[in-house]
Design a protein around this motif. Structure first.
Motif, PDB file in Angstrom:
ATOM      1  N   LYS A  30       0.823  -1.215   0.000  1.00  0.00           N
ATOM      2  CA  LYS A  30       0.000   0.000   0.000  1.00  0.00           C
ATOM      3  C   LYS A  30       0.860   1.269   0.000  1.00  0.00           C
ATOM      4  CE  LYS A  30      -4.087  -2.070   2.102  1.00  0.00           C
ATOM      5  NZ  LYS A  30      -3.923  -3.322   1.483  1.00  0.00           N
ATOM      6  N   ILE A  31       1.897   1.250  -0.839  1.00  0.00           N
ATOM      7  CA  ILE A  31       2.789   2.404  -0.993  1.00  0.00           C
ATOM      8  C   ILE A  31       2.562   3.000  -2.376  1.00  0.00           C
ATOM      9  CG2 ILE A  31       5.195   3.162  -1.137  1.00  0.00           C
ATOM     10  CD1 ILE A  31       5.864   0.864   0.805  1.00  0.00           C
ATOM     11  N   ASN A  32       2.277   4.293  -2.401  1.00  0.00           N
ATOM     12  CA  ASN A  32       2.035   4.997  -3.650  1.00  0.00           C
ATOM     13  C   ASN A  32       3.359   5.399  -4.306  1.00  0.00           C
ATOM     14  OD1 ASN A  32       0.471   6.320  -5.644  1.00  0.00           O
ATOM     15  ND2 ASN A  32       0.865   8.276  -4.645  1.00  0.00           N
ATOM     16  N   ILE A  33       3.520   5.058  -5.586  1.00  0.00           N
ATOM     17  CA  ILE A  33       4.676   5.515  -6.356  1.00  0.00           C
ATOM     18  C   ILE A  33       4.304   6.887  -6.907  1.00  0.00           C
ATOM     19  CG2 ILE A  33       6.147   5.104  -8.361  1.00  0.00           C
ATOM     20  CD1 ILE A  33       5.538   2.092  -8.024  1.00  0.00           C
ATOM     21  N   GLU A  34       5.004   7.928  -6.462  1.00  0.00           N
ATOM     22  CA  GLU A  34       4.659   9.289  -6.857  1.00  0.00           C
ATOM     23  C   GLU A  34       5.229   9.668  -8.212  1.00  0.00           C
ATOM     24  OE1 GLU A  34       4.778  12.184  -3.864  1.00  0.00           O
ATOM     25  OE2 GLU A  34       4.179  10.779  -2.313  1.00  0.00           O
ATOM     26  N   SER A  35       6.306   9.024  -8.599  1.00  0.00           N
ATOM     27  CA  SER A  35       6.934   9.302  -9.890  1.00  0.00           C
ATOM     28  C   SER A  35       7.660   8.041 -10.326  1.00  0.00           C
ATOM     29  CB  SER A  35       7.918  10.466  -9.736  1.00  0.00           C
ATOM     30  OG  SER A  35       8.635  10.684 -10.923  1.00  0.00           O
ATOM     31  N   LEU A  36       7.595   7.737 -11.629  1.00  0.00           N
ATOM     32  CA  LEU A  36       8.258   6.551 -12.161  1.00  0.00           C
ATOM     33  C   LEU A  36       8.822   6.876 -13.536  1.00  0.00           C
ATOM     34  CD1 LEU A  36       8.901   3.471 -12.355  1.00  0.00           C
ATOM     35  CD2 LEU A  36       6.582   3.164 -13.222  1.00  0.00           C
ATOM     36  N   ASN A  37      10.109   6.655 -13.695  1.00  0.00           N
ATOM     37  CA  ASN A  37      10.770   6.871 -14.971  1.00  0.00           C
ATOM     38  C   ASN A  37      11.610   5.646 -15.287  1.00  0.00           C
ATOM     39  OD1 ASN A  37      11.791   8.497 -17.244  1.00  0.00           O
ATOM     40  ND2 ASN A  37      13.718   8.351 -16.137  1.00  0.00           N
ATOM     41  N   THR A  38      11.628   5.255 -16.544  1.00  0.00           N
ATOM     42  CA  THR A  38      12.495   4.166 -16.961  1.00  0.00           C
ATOM     43  C   THR A  38      13.192   4.559 -18.256  1.00  0.00           C
ATOM     44  OG1 THR A  38      12.628   1.813 -17.541  1.00  0.00           O
ATOM     45  CG2 THR A  38      10.598   2.954 -18.123  1.00  0.00           C
ATOM     46  N   SER A  39      14.462   4.180 -18.359  1.00  0.00           N
ATOM     47  CA  SER A  39      15.248   4.529 -19.542  1.00  0.00           C
ATOM     48  C   SER A  39      16.452   3.603 -19.618  1.00  0.00           C
ATOM     49  CB  SER A  39      15.720   5.979 -19.450  1.00  0.00           C
ATOM     50  OG  SER A  39      16.681   6.111 -18.422  1.00  0.00           O
ATOM     51  N   GLY A  45      22.477  -2.660 -22.528  1.00  0.00           N
ATOM     52  CA  GLY A  45      21.542  -3.737 -22.225  1.00  0.00           C
ATOM     53  C   GLY A  45      20.922  -3.663 -20.837  1.00  0.00           C
ATOM     54  N   ILE A  46      21.294  -2.658 -20.057  1.00  0.00           N
ATOM     55  CA  ILE A  46      20.767  -2.507 -18.691  1.00  0.00           C
ATOM     56  C   ILE A  46      19.865  -1.271 -18.641  1.00  0.00           C
ATOM     57  CG2 ILE A  46      21.350  -2.208 -16.241  1.00  0.00           C
ATOM     58  CD1 ILE A  46      22.357  -4.860 -17.473  1.00  0.00           C
ATOM     59  N   HIS A  47      18.689  -1.421 -18.050  1.00  0.00           N
ATOM     60  CA  HIS A  47      17.759  -0.302 -17.905  1.00  0.00           C
ATOM     61  C   HIS A  47      17.790   0.235 -16.487  1.00  0.00           C
ATOM     62  CE1 HIS A  47      16.328  -0.819 -21.901  1.00  0.00           C
ATOM     63  NE2 HIS A  47      15.348   0.038 -21.722  1.00  0.00           N
ATOM     64  N   ARG A  48      17.341   1.465 -16.375  1.00  0.00           N
ATOM     65  CA  ARG A  48      17.355   2.161 -15.087  1.00  0.00           C
ATOM     66  C   ARG A  48      15.947   2.661 -14.782  1.00  0.00           C
ATOM     67  NH1 ARG A  48      21.874   6.142 -13.199  1.00  0.00           N
ATOM     68  NH2 ARG A  48      20.879   7.184 -11.464  1.00  0.00           N
ATOM     69  N   PHE A  49      15.446   2.287 -13.627  1.00  0.00           N
ATOM     70  CA  PHE A  49      14.162   2.786 -13.140  1.00  0.00           C
ATOM     71  C   PHE A  49      14.444   3.814 -12.052  1.00  0.00           C
ATOM     72  CE2 PHE A  49      12.864  -1.122 -15.030  1.00  0.00           C
ATOM     73  CZ  PHE A  49      11.506  -1.079 -15.244  1.00  0.00           C
ATOM     74  N   THR A  50      13.713   4.913 -12.062  1.00  0.00           N
ATOM     75  CA  THR A  50      13.801   5.909 -10.997  1.00  0.00           C
ATOM     76  C   THR A  50      12.400   6.072 -10.430  1.00  0.00           C
ATOM     77  OG1 THR A  50      15.582   7.035 -12.187  1.00  0.00           O
ATOM     78  CG2 THR A  50      14.529   8.246 -10.400  1.00  0.00           C
ATOM     79  N   LEU A  51      12.226   5.746  -9.152  1.00  0.00           N
ATOM     80  CA  LEU A  51      10.926   5.824  -8.496  1.00  0.00           C
ATOM     81  C   LEU A  51      11.011   6.774  -7.306  1.00  0.00           C
ATOM     82  CD1 LEU A  51      11.660   2.481  -8.931  1.00  0.00           C
ATOM     83  CD2 LEU A  51       9.204   2.467  -8.681  1.00  0.00           C
ATOM     84  N   VAL A  52       9.939   7.494  -7.042  1.00  0.00           N
ATOM     85  CA  VAL A  52       9.878   8.393  -5.888  1.00  0.00           C
ATOM     86  C   VAL A  52       8.730   7.942  -4.998  1.00  0.00           C
ATOM     87  CG1 VAL A  52       9.563  10.771  -5.097  1.00  0.00           C
ATOM     88  CG2 VAL A  52      10.778  10.326  -7.243  1.00  0.00           C
ATOM     89  N   ILE A  53       9.029   7.759  -3.703  1.00  0.00           N
ATOM     90  CA  ILE A  53       7.998   7.382  -2.735  1.00  0.00           C
ATOM     91  C   ILE A  53       8.207   8.177  -1.437  1.00  0.00           C
ATOM     92  CG2 ILE A  53       7.734   5.046  -3.654  1.00  0.00           C
ATOM     93  CD1 ILE A  53       9.311   4.023  -1.201  1.00  0.00           C
ATOM     94  N   HIS A  54       7.157   8.249  -0.618  1.00  0.00           N
ATOM     95  CA  HIS A  54       7.235   8.818   0.732  1.00  0.00           C
ATOM     96  C   HIS A  54       7.092   7.661   1.717  1.00  0.00           C
ATOM     97  CE1 HIS A  54       6.656  12.887  -0.859  1.00  0.00           C
ATOM     98  NE2 HIS A  54       7.155  13.272   0.299  1.00  0.00           N
ATOM     99  N   GLU A  55       8.156   7.372   2.460  1.00  0.00           N
ATOM    100  CA  GLU A  55       8.123   6.257   3.417  1.00  0.00           C
ATOM    101  C   GLU A  55       9.199   6.456   4.468  1.00  0.00           C
ATOM    102  OE1 GLU A  55       6.719   3.957   4.899  1.00  0.00           O
ATOM    103  OE2 GLU A  55       5.023   3.876   3.561  1.00  0.00           O
ATOM    104  N   THR A  56       9.225   5.546   5.441  1.00  0.00           N
ATOM    105  CA  THR A  56      10.307   5.551   6.422  1.00  0.00           C
ATOM    106  C   THR A  56      11.511   4.848   5.816  1.00  0.00           C
ATOM    107  OG1 THR A  56       9.667   3.441   7.394  1.00  0.00           O
ATOM    108  CG2 THR A  56       8.659   5.425   8.341  1.00  0.00           C
TER     109      THR A  56
END
Length: 196
Positions: A30-39, A45-56
């Motif tokens: 039950k954690i909201n992903i506020e932003s998600l980018n993949t490139s 051959g390796i991809h990078r995900f960037t996620l932003v969340i609010h958590e402890t």
């Protein structure tokens, strides 16, 4: 523990269905992903995900460990805002007449480093990059002057104290194989001899 904003960086193989599996880990908790980018990343051959969340921090550490258990995830990092260099991009569609007639709007766009993408008779599209607060302030100001449309891109981020993931991959590739792997290769070769 206090909840705060964290940026999670994942290095992964590029495989079908991975976004669904990653988002499933967050939704089950039950954690909201506020932003998600993949490139693509700096490593071929390796991809990078960037996620932003609010958590402890404790929860973020657990999530990163769980993400690394996914077969296609090579490494997961988490950082606070002061440990990364980050930007978000935005596009603004503004009536051409407003920009031509209102000197303040033109100054405002220059102040925020906005550059022109498209000029049409009825509207102009500008782009800018910055932190969320800067983009929010510019959006608020342009709303006063008939902002037609606005879209913000997901966060992109670079870890300040990182030499890049490709360095880690090279270190891994250059390591001596473990004894177990060498023995398995020897057994495979023997099996080949016996099956000829």
């Amino acid at each position: 523990m206090e909840r705060k904003e964290f940026t999670i960086t994942l290095y992964t193989e590029n495989s079908i269905g991975l976004i669904g599996r990653i988002s499933g880990i967050f939704s089950r908790r039950k954690i909201n992903i506020e932003s998600l980018n993949t490139s693509p990343s700096e490593a071929e051959g390796i991809h990078r995900f960037t996620l932003v969340i609010h958590e402890t921090e404790e929860v973020v550490m657990k999530i990163c460990r769980q993400l690394e258990k996914q077969i296609d995830v090579l490494k997961a990092y988490f950082n606070t805002d002061d440990e990364i260099v980050w930007q978000e991009q935005a596009l603004y569609k503004v009536p051409t007449s407003v920009v031509a007639e209102k000197v303040y709007v033109e100054r405002l766009l220059r102040q925020y480093g906005a550059s022109t993408v498209v000029i049409r008779e009825d509207y102009i599209v500008f782009e800018t990059a910055g932190h969320r607060e800067e983009i929010d302030r510019l959006t608020e100001e342009l709303n006063k002057y008939g902002l037609i449309e606005f879209v913000r891109g997901a966060r992109i981020a670079i870890i300040k104290k990182s030499a890049g993931f490709h360095e880690k991959l090279l270190e891994f590739d250059n390591r001596e194989p473990s004894r177990a792997i060498v023995e398995n290769e020897y057994l495979d070769q023997r099996d080949d001899v016996f099956t000829m």
